[in-house]
Motif scaffolding. Structure first.
Motif, PDB file in Angstrom:
ATOM      1  N   UNK A 161       0.839  -1.186   0.000  1.00  0.00           N
ATOM      2  CA  UNK A 161       0.000   0.000   0.000  1.00  0.00           C
ATOM      3  C   UNK A 161       0.880   1.244   0.000  1.00  0.00           C
ATOM      4  N   UNK A 162       0.500   2.213  -0.825  1.00  0.00           N
ATOM      5  CA  UNK A 162       1.255   3.451  -0.982  1.00  0.00           C
ATOM      6  C   UNK A 162       0.359   4.650  -0.697  1.00  0.00           C
ATOM      7  N   UNK A 178       4.966   9.051  -4.554  1.00  0.00           N
ATOM      8  CA  UNK A 178       4.388   7.890  -3.896  1.00  0.00           C
ATOM      9  C   UNK A 178       5.371   7.333  -2.887  1.00  0.00           C
ATOM     10  N   UNK A 179       4.845   7.043  -1.684  1.00  0.00           N
ATOM     11  CA  UNK A 179       5.658   6.482  -0.621  1.00  0.00           C
ATOM     12  C   UNK A 179       4.934   5.296  -0.010  1.00  0.00           C
ATOM     13  N   UNK A 180       5.699   4.352   0.511  1.00  0.00           N
ATOM     14  CA  UNK A 180       5.082   3.218   1.185  1.00  0.00           C
ATOM     15  C   UNK A 180       4.340   3.693   2.425  1.00  0.00           C
ATOM     16  N   UNK A 181       3.155   3.140   2.616  1.00  0.00           N
ATOM     17  CA  UNK A 181       2.341   3.478   3.779  1.00  0.00           C
ATOM     18  C   UNK A 181       2.883   2.710   4.976  1.00  0.00           C
ATOM     19  N   UNK A 187      -2.925   0.599  10.816  1.00  0.00           N
ATOM     20  CA  UNK A 187      -3.491  -0.518  11.566  1.00  0.00           C
ATOM     21  C   UNK A 187      -3.983  -1.645  10.660  1.00  0.00           C
ATOM     22  N   UNK A 188      -4.521  -1.290   9.498  1.00  0.00           N
ATOM     23  CA  UNK A 188      -5.137  -2.292   8.621  1.00  0.00           C
ATOM     24  C   UNK A 188      -4.452  -2.453   7.272  1.00  0.00           C
ATOM     25  N   UNK A 189      -3.927  -1.373   6.718  1.00  0.00           N
ATOM     26  CA  UNK A 189      -3.355  -1.413   5.370  1.00  0.00           C
ATOM     27  C   UNK A 189      -1.886  -1.806   5.425  1.00  0.00           C
TER      28      UNK A 189
END
Length: 201
Positions: free
Chosen positions: A66-67, A74-77, A81-83
């Protein structure tokens, strides 16, 4: 001789039982993985609207990331808690088709090369000064509530595989196959597409 034959028969029965058990276990895991990913996409879609941010999903053959679009890149999330990112081991695998185009790409080396040629800096710099490739999502969940149209399959990469199909459209609607589809997750992603019964989510 009779004892040997009986022993071989017992071994064969145990082997068949183990094969069926692990095969069924993989099928159950596959369904869980598919519905987990669907739920994550729903959360990302809803949260993008509430927070007014842009989320993306980068799909590889062995997992997904997920980003978030931040500071014009764009960066990594991180620390959500969920993604959370997911890596799969064989036989689980993924494939995504976006607007009729094959999107099973490795990290965007081409985009990084173009950025380098134009004199722009990449997303991150390694300690030795080399640039790491920028991850670009294939699936976008926008703060406007829109998504790009896509078909994402998650399946068992086996000779007689099965897969689930997740579909998304421009309005942000997400659907998943009501049942596991027989076939290869990659080459059969559009199999019986017009006949597939989806659960609307």
């Amino acid at each position: 001789m009779l004892e040997v034959v009986i022993a071989m028969a017992i071994i064969a029965i145990i082997a068949v039982g183990a094969f069926r058990f692990f095969g069924a276990n993989h099928k159950g895991e596959l369904k869980n993985h598919a519905y987990k990913l669907l739920g994550q996409l729903q959360i990302a879609n809803e949260e993008s609207i509430i927070r007014g941010v842009e989320f993306g999903l980068r799909v590889e053959d062995d997992g997904y990331t997920f980003l978030i679009y931040n500071n014009e890149q764009w960066q990594e999330l991180e620390d959500h808690q969920f993604l959370k990112n997911q890596e799969f081991e064989h036989p689980f695998a993924l494939y995504v088709n976006v607007e009729g185009q094959d999107s099973l790409l490795k990290n965007s080396t081409q985009e990084a090369d173009e950025s380098k040629d134009s004199g722009e800096e990449s997303e991150s710099e390694l300690s030795d000064g080399e640039s790491s490739p920028v991850k670009i999502p294939q699936i976008f969940m926008l703060s406007s509530g829109e998504m790009n149209e896509f078909y994402l399959t998650i399946g068992l990469d086996e000779s007689e595989g099965i897969f689930y199909r997740i579909a998304g459209n421009y309005l942000g609607d997400l659907k998943i196959s009501k049942r596991a589809l027989a076939g290869n997750y990659q080459s059969d992603w559009d199999k019986d597409l017009d006949k597939d019964a989806f659960y609307a989510q």
